[in-house]
Design a protein around this motif. Structure first.
Motif, PDB file in Angstrom:
ATOM      1  N   ASP A   1      17.482  -3.710   6.979  1.00 39.95           N
ATOM      2  CA  ASP A   1      17.533  -4.611   5.831  1.00 39.95           C
ATOM      3  C   ASP A   1      16.889  -5.964   6.162  1.00 39.95           C
ATOM      4  O   ASP A   1      16.339  -6.636   5.287  1.00 39.95           O
ATOM      5  N   LYS A   2      16.916  -6.368   7.441  1.00 40.47           N
ATOM      6  CA  LYS A   2      16.269  -7.619   7.826  1.00 40.47           C
ATOM      7  C   LYS A   2      14.764  -7.520   7.633  1.00 40.47           C
ATOM      8  O   LYS A   2      14.123  -8.459   7.134  1.00 40.47           O
ATOM      9  N   THR A   3      14.198  -6.391   8.029  1.00 37.83           N
ATOM     10  CA  THR A   3      12.764  -6.164   7.835  1.00 37.83           C
ATOM     11  C   THR A   3      12.432  -6.180   6.340  1.00 37.83           C
ATOM     12  O   THR A   3      11.437  -6.773   5.908  1.00 37.83           O
ATOM     13  N   TYR A   4      13.276  -5.535   5.578  1.00 34.33           N
ATOM     14  CA  TYR A   4      13.096  -5.462   4.122  1.00 34.33           C
ATOM     15  C   TYR A   4      13.142  -6.855   3.505  1.00 34.33           C
ATOM     16  O   TYR A   4      12.254  -7.227   2.725  1.00 34.33           O
ATOM     17  N   PHE A   5      14.157  -7.639   3.859  1.00 31.33           N
ATOM     18  CA  PHE A   5      14.295  -8.976   3.290  1.00 31.33           C
ATOM     19  C   PHE A   5      13.112  -9.868   3.652  1.00 31.33           C
ATOM     20  O   PHE A   5      12.624 -10.640   2.822  1.00 31.33           O
ATOM     21  N   GLU A   6      12.661  -9.780   4.907  1.00 29.22           N
ATOM     22  CA  GLU A   6      11.571 -10.635   5.359  1.00 29.22           C
ATOM     23  C   GLU A   6      10.330 -10.424   4.512  1.00 29.22           C
ATOM     24  O   GLU A   6       9.633 -11.386   4.158  1.00 29.22           O
ATOM     25  N   TRP A   7      10.062  -9.180   4.184  1.00 27.32           N
ATOM     26  CA  TRP A   7       8.866  -8.894   3.381  1.00 27.32           C
ATOM     27  C   TRP A   7       9.100  -9.242   1.913  1.00 27.32           C
ATOM     28  O   TRP A   7       8.261  -9.882   1.276  1.00 27.32           O
ATOM     29  N   MET A   8      10.245  -8.835   1.398  1.00 26.31           N
ATOM     30  CA  MET A   8      10.507  -9.018  -0.034  1.00 26.31           C
ATOM     31  C   MET A   8      10.627 -10.484  -0.423  1.00 26.31           C
ATOM     32  O   MET A   8      10.239 -10.882  -1.524  1.00 26.31           O
ATOM     33  N   LYS A   9      11.165 -11.305   0.458  1.00 21.68           N
ATOM     34  CA  LYS A   9      11.345 -12.717   0.125  1.00 21.68           C
ATOM     35  C   LYS A   9      10.062 -13.521   0.304  1.00 21.68           C
ATOM     36  O   LYS A   9      10.026 -14.706  -0.056  1.00 21.68           O
ATOM     37  N   ASN A  10       9.033 -12.893   0.861  1.00 27.34           N
ATOM     38  CA  ASN A  10       7.724 -13.542   0.985  1.00 27.34           C
ATOM     39  C   ASN A  10       6.640 -12.696   0.321  1.00 27.34           C
ATOM     40  O   ASN A  10       5.475 -12.735   0.726  1.00 27.34           O
ATOM     41  N   ILE A  11       7.045 -11.953  -0.690  1.00 30.67           N
ATOM     42  CA  ILE A  11       6.151 -10.970  -1.288  1.00 30.67           C
ATOM     43  C   ILE A  11       5.025 -11.624  -2.080  1.00 30.67           C
ATOM     44  O   ILE A  11       5.194 -12.709  -2.654  1.00 30.67           O
ATOM     45  N   GLU A  12       3.879 -10.974  -2.073  1.00 31.21           N
ATOM     46  CA  GLU A  12       2.733 -11.433  -2.855  1.00 31.21           C
ATOM     47  C   GLU A  12       2.423 -10.409  -3.935  1.00 31.21           C
ATOM     48  O   GLU A  12       2.885  -9.269  -3.884  1.00 31.21           O
ATOM     49  N   ASP A  13       1.653 -10.806  -4.910  1.00 31.48           N
ATOM     50  CA  ASP A  13       1.318  -9.909  -6.008  1.00 31.48           C
ATOM     51  C   ASP A  13       0.607  -8.665  -5.480  1.00 31.48           C
ATOM     52  O   ASP A  13      -0.122  -8.709  -4.493  1.00 31.48           O
ATOM     53  N   TRP A  14       0.831  -7.573  -6.163  1.00 30.14           N
ATOM     54  CA  TRP A  14       0.397  -6.250  -5.713  1.00 30.14           C
ATOM     55  C   TRP A  14      -0.856  -5.828  -6.470  1.00 30.14           C
ATOM     56  O   TRP A  14      -0.847  -5.715  -7.704  1.00 30.14           O
ATOM     57  N   CYS A  15      -1.923  -5.598  -5.734  1.00 30.56           N
ATOM     58  CA  CYS A  15      -3.160  -5.108  -6.338  1.00 30.56           C
ATOM     59  C   CYS A  15      -3.003  -3.618  -6.640  1.00 30.56           C
ATOM     60  O   CYS A  15      -2.815  -2.812  -5.729  1.00 30.56           O
ATOM     61  N   ILE A  16      -3.069  -3.254  -7.908  1.00 31.74           N
ATOM     62  CA  ILE A  16      -2.793  -1.869  -8.298  1.00 31.74           C
ATOM     63  C   ILE A  16      -4.023  -1.117  -8.790  1.00 31.74           C
ATOM     64  O   ILE A  16      -3.916   0.054  -9.180  1.00 31.74           O
ATOM     65  N   SER A  17      -5.181  -1.735  -8.787  1.00 28.06           N
ATOM     66  CA  SER A  17      -6.377  -1.039  -9.280  1.00 28.06           C
ATOM     67  C   SER A  17      -7.220  -0.540  -8.116  1.00 28.06           C
ATOM     68  O   SER A  17      -7.272  -1.149  -7.050  1.00 28.06           O
ATOM     69  N   ARG A  18      -7.882   0.592  -8.345  1.00 24.15           N
ATOM     70  CA  ARG A  18      -8.755   1.194  -7.348  1.00 24.15           C
ATOM     71  C   ARG A  18     -10.039   1.631  -8.033  1.00 24.15           C
ATOM     72  O   ARG A  18     -10.016   2.168  -9.156  1.00 24.15           O
ATOM     73  N   GLN A  19     -11.143   1.483  -7.318  1.00 28.83           N
ATOM     74  CA  GLN A  19     -12.448   1.790  -7.890  1.00 28.83           C
ATOM     75  C   GLN A  19     -12.800   3.250  -7.567  1.00 28.83           C
ATOM     76  O   GLN A  19     -13.745   3.551  -6.828  1.00 28.83           O
ATOM     77  N   LEU A  20     -12.003   4.145  -8.133  1.00 27.37           N
ATOM     78  CA  LEU A  20     -12.151   5.581  -7.910  1.00 27.37           C
ATOM     79  C   LEU A  20     -12.268   6.286  -9.253  1.00 27.37           C
ATOM     80  O   LEU A  20     -12.048   5.697 -10.307  1.00 27.37           O
ATOM     81  N   TRP A  21     -12.543   7.587  -9.187  1.00 27.22           N
ATOM     82  CA  TRP A  21     -12.561   8.401 -10.400  1.00 27.22           C
ATOM     83  C   TRP A  21     -11.336   9.316 -10.478  1.00 27.22           C
ATOM     84  O   TRP A  21     -10.981   9.778 -11.546  1.00 27.22           O
ATOM     85  N   TRP A  22     -10.743   9.607  -9.334  1.00 30.57           N
ATOM     86  CA  TRP A  22      -9.584  10.509  -9.312  1.00 30.57           C
ATOM     87  C   TRP A  22      -8.307   9.673  -9.278  1.00 30.57           C
ATOM     88  O   TRP A  22      -8.061   8.926  -8.342  1.00 30.57           O
ATOM     89  N   GLY A  23      -7.499   9.799 -10.317  1.00 32.43           N
ATOM     90  CA  GLY A  23      -6.261   9.042 -10.391  1.00 32.43           C
ATOM     91  C   GLY A  23      -5.899   8.769 -11.838  1.00 32.43           C
ATOM     92  O   GLY A  23      -6.545   9.259 -12.774  1.00 32.43           O
ATOM     93  N   HIS A  24      -4.852   7.986 -12.032  1.00 33.55           N
ATOM     94  CA  HIS A  24      -4.441   7.597 -13.379  1.00 33.55           C
ATOM     95  C   HIS A  24      -5.344   6.456 -13.855  1.00 33.55           C
ATOM     96  O   HIS A  24      -5.268   5.341 -13.344  1.00 33.55           O
ATOM     97  N   ARG A  25      -6.150   6.766 -14.828  1.00 33.40           N
ATOM     98  CA  ARG A  25      -7.076   5.744 -15.320  1.00 33.40           C
ATOM     99  C   ARG A  25      -6.287   4.638 -16.008  1.00 33.40           C
ATOM    100  O   ARG A  25      -5.346   4.889 -16.770  1.00 33.40           O
TER     101      ARG A  25
END
Length: 893
Positions: free
Chosen positions: A400-424
């Motif tokens: 949980d310490k590892t989890y908290f360290e990341w979650m409390k300093n979290i940055e925005d998540w890039c969710i797009s990929r320049q691919l053709w296979w996947g959820h458009r």
């Protein structure tokens, strides 16, 4: 309950030898065809138990990590199923955007074609064709492991239902302002031409250089020295930074640099990010090509100049001489040109961490591009609170310490990929570039009818979503959300997630964020974080080292049960597994031991238990009931606390030691020479005990136990659905327990003494006794035949005192002696032991010297130090045994 569909079993005597290959395929096909992995539907009042398989890539093959993880999940699932729970182990696979696209692109390249020649629609059709033909490889391999997932509910992250869930979540989060599109820095793979996640970046130390350059001040008053590992990026510099408290540069803050080669003036800024002790204390700032520089640039409102094309060649923002060059060719040209200008100060050799794409192997470039992002901070807050208040628990708790360290300093998540296979991405653009988000183009047109003139052309976003986006929805999307399904009502939230520590950030945390954001509920109660499977020397398995163990090859060699039991027995919480084929061979022998015990029971007609607990009169039979109850209690406790190794090792000690070694031996005179009543009682007891062994072992060793269950007797149902025992301490008979433990301790002591001084194994010797309490005498009298046979005792003789040349054998309420003066050559035996001890002491000195050397402990690889410690412990134990043997010989002297 599922219908009982069983293979036809001829009730003939068991084979003399256990052959895993003869039974594994048969039983798995039987379980699957009969629907035995499906949740029970006969009762609604029993509790649910749900566990989601971490979806393996559709391109994947089973490796030891999968085998370990799936063994743990299957043990939990089978255990809860036998306890009567409505048990669902949800299977499925991930569409693995990059990996799958690469597989199909390689196929096209071999055919002399490419996805661009096919076009997007035809290429996606080709991927679906590949998936239908080859995409089920890993699911077939999971069957080899014995995974009791409900295949009738198998899901795929690109199937229609999950795709609906993905679009629904995207639109909801966009409408709530939690998804946005913006130009930001991302990890860019210049070979695949796409952004990739941190998990897809592998950073390893490589040899490189530190180039030190002099940047001229714009007013001509001097130069500043800067250092970089990527000289080509200086073409995109927009500042030089110094620490605000660095007295050397206070007078320069706010002045400007004339950037060489580019001839662009850039400012000198002050920022606490700069380490004044590192190098010259001056840092070149390239906000478009370094994550730390990007953040500093945001603080100082610096321009961001992207100097690269998608393939990491230099674009038109750089001087003409460098345009179109590959980045590494541009590096050489920049260094040479700066040197020619007299601005190259020096070059230092340098070890640095180089990030490479795990698929392409290309050096990853921080790259400024338009992408879609999730606002992570607001999503993280409820997920953090869920762990803080105990609604979700990490096991072991240190994670949980590892989890908290990341979650409390979290940055925005890039969710797009320049691919053709996947959820458009469900976003459309008009000709002016305005973006509209909706579940479909028709919904967009309806939703934005006031903004879109009739006939307006709309183009869907070319990008697809990060694979982790769809897998973050896995706990509820697989159960039918957004529909209000029966499965969702019954099995959500799920019970436990079993996963590796390496994806806590990328999958576990994102699932928690998404579940709270979308359904407002935790996805699971417990997160069991398992360790890594390493080779026998503690090294991480890798193809380059040649130390990879293939679980399927191990199954071929030793059987699935042996592989499963080995992994479970070594699953100590928080400790990596050091796996060797020798360990697996040992647990194959354990299966053989169980098989032979069952054969012994069969040959003595000690089979066919009805499940009713026997009510024996014989001490040994009353004792074994109590030992079974103790074992069952320990296994329950261990599995409830995810201490899988404790469960396995408890069962190993009980089945091999207590049942096969002791009880089978103790039962022989009762079965062979006992009266009819005693024999029948022992047969009933042994039949019940063997059945309990099968039941308790089934979650870990399903194949051999199901085979024996179906072979030893005609049953109403299969072992997979047998009721888990509910008996407890009421089966423990204190009197029988005390007597049999006294007998076992005496036999062990005699055997140990004989072994220490090398008494010939088959030689029977007298046993002397000087003291005998009433209880000890009774225990001896009741079990004399067994003690004499198992301890190789010729006769018991009561004496006033022990003669010279007698080894003492302590026992509760008695004092025994083993006269060996005329049996062994004491001097010769002593000389042998002292010689062995002398060699061992030299080895111990070397090991202790290494481990007491701080330089060795600090600089040697961790696995080497750990191996030395383990060797020392083993040698010290050996030394202790040798000294004990010498002490024994001293008694004879």
């Amino acid at each position: 309950m599922p219908p009982i569909i069983r293979p036809v079993i001829s009730h003939v005597p068991m084979d003399k030898q256990f052959d895993p290959r003869a039974i594994e395929t048969k039983w798995y096909e039987c379980w699957e065809a009969g629907g035995h992995f499906a949740p029970r539907t006969d009762r609604e009042d029993v509790p649910p138990f749900a566990i989601m398989i971490p979806p393996p890539n559709v391109t994947g093959s089973l490796h030891m990590g999968h085998a370990f993880q799936d063994t743990i999940m299957d043990a939990l699932t089978r255990y809860q199923r036998m306890r009567g729970c409505r048990t669902l182990w949800q299977p499925g696979t991930d569409h693995a955007g990059i990996a799958t696209q690469m597989v199909v692109e390689r196929q096209l390249a071999a055919e002399g074609s490419s996805r661009h020649e096919l076009g997007r629609e035809a290429f996606v059709d080709r991927v679906w064709q590949w998936k239908a033909e080859s995409g089920g490889h890993i699911t077939r391999q999971l069957r080899r492991m014995g995974a009791s997932v409900d295949w009738s509910r198998e899901r795929f992250t690109m199937d229609e239902g999950l795709s609906t869930a993905v679009r629904e979540v995207f639109v909801r989060l966009f409408d709530e302002g939690l998804i946005y599109r913006g130009k930001r820095l991302v990890n860019w793979d210049p070979v695949l031409h796409t952004a990739i996640s941190d998990l897809e970046v592998i950073s390893e130390e490589e040899s490189g250089h530190f180039w030190h350059f002099r940047y001229p001040l714009a007013d001509g008053s001097g130069t500043l020295s800067v250092a970089t590992t990527r000289p080509e990026t200086m073409l995109g510099d927009t500042a030089v930074a110094v620490h605000p408290d660095d007295e050397r540069y206070q007078h320069l803050i706010g002045k400007r640099i004339r950037l060489p080669l580019v001839e662009r003036d850039i400012p000198i800024v002050a920022d606490t990010y700069v380490d004044p002790e590192l190098g010259s204390g001056c840092v070149k700032i390239t906000p478009a090509h370094d994550f730390n520089d990007y953040a500093l640039g945001e603080r100082h409102d610096l321009p961001r100049i992207n100097i690269f094309n998608e393939d990491a060649t230099l674009n038109d923002t750089v001087p003409t001489a460098y345009r179109g060059l590959d980045r590494f060719e541009a590096r050489k040209r920049v260094v040479a040109d700066l040197d020619a200008l007299g601005l190259l100060e020096r070059v230092d050799d340098h070890k640095l961490m180089v990030p490479r794409g795990d698929r392409s192997g290309s050096v990853i470039e921080p790259y400024l591009t338009d992408q879609w992002f999730v606002r992570a901070e607001p999503l993280a807050k409820p997920a953090i609170k869920a762990v803080e208040d105990g609604r979700i628990r990490f096991v072991p708790g240190n994670w949980d310490k590892t989890y908290f360290e990341w979650m409390k300093n979290i940055e925005d998540w890039c969710i797009s990929r320049q691919l053709w296979w996947g959820h458009r991405i469900p976003a459309w653009y008009d000709e002016a570039g305005n973006v509209y988000v909706g579940r479909s183009e028709a919904e967009v047109r309806e939703k934005h009818a006031d903004d879109l003139a009739p006939g307006t052309s709309l183009t869907q976003d070319e990008d697809v979503l990060d694979t982790w986006f769809s897998s973050a929805l896995w706990p509820f999307s697989t159960l039918g959300w957004p529909e209000d399904t029966e499965a969702l009502r019954h099995f959500y939230p799920t019970s436990v997630l079993v996963t590796g520590f390496d994806i806590i950030f990328f999958w576990v945390a994102r699932m928690m964020m998404m579940q709270y954001a979308v359904v407002g509920e935790k996805p699971f109660s417990d997160v069991y974080v398992h360790a890594l499977v390493r080779d026998e020397k503690g090294k991480k398995m890798s193809k380059s080292l040649g130390n990879v163990l293939d679980p399927l090859e191990l199954i071929d060699d030793y059987g699935a049960d042996a592989v499963r039991f080995t992994l479970t027995a070594m699953a100590a919480m928080g400790r990596d597994l050091k796996l060797s084929p020798q360990r697996i061979a040992g647990y194959r022998n354990f299966g053989t031991k169980l098989w032979n015990a069952a054969r012994f029971a069969e040959m003595n007609e000690a089979v066919g238990s009805t499940g009713a607990i026997p009510q024996p009169k014989q001490t040994v039979n009353r004792w074994i009931l109590g030992e079974t109850a103790k074992t069952k209690a320990l296994v329950d406790t261990a599995l409830s606390q995810y201490r899988f190794n404790d469960a396995a090792n408890t069962l190993y000690a009980f089945v091999w030691g207590t049942v096969c070694d002791w009880y089978v031996e103790f039962s022989k005179p009762l079965l062979l020479d006992g009266t009819g009543e005693v024999k029948r009682e022992t047969q009933d007891t042994m039949a019940w005990v063997i059945d309990q062994c099968l039941i308790l072992l089934h979650p870990i060793m399903p194949f051999i136990t199901e085979e024996l269950w179906g072979t030893l007797a005609e049953r109403d149902g299969m072992l997979i659905h047998a009721d888990w025992p509910t008996y407890g301490d009421e089966l423990i008979d204190a009197e029988a327990d005390a007597e049999m433990n006294w007998v076992i301790a005496l036999i062990d002591s005699v055997r140990s003494a004989r072994a220490q001084v090398h008494v010939p194994v088959g030689l029977y010797t007298p046993l002397l006794v000087t003291e005998f309490s009433k209880s000890a005498r009774l225990a001896w009298d009741n079990n004399a035949t067994m003690i004499k046979r198992l301890a190789r005792i010729e006769a018991l003789e009561v004496v006033d005192s022990f003669p010279k040349g007698c080894i003492t054998i302590p026992a509760e309420g008695a004092s025994f002696g083993l006269p060996l003066a005329d049996v062994i050559d004491v001097a010769e035996e002593k000389a042998r032991l002292e010689k062995t001890l002398g060699k061992l002491e030299k080895e111990l000195g070397g090991l202790r010297g290494r481990l007491n050397n701080p330089k060795f402990v600090e600089s040697a690889p961790e696995e080497v130090v750990e191996e030395a410690r383990e060797n020392l412990a083993a040698r010290e134990e050996e030394e202790s045994k040798l000294r004990a043997a010498l002490d024994r010989l001293a008694e004879l002297g």
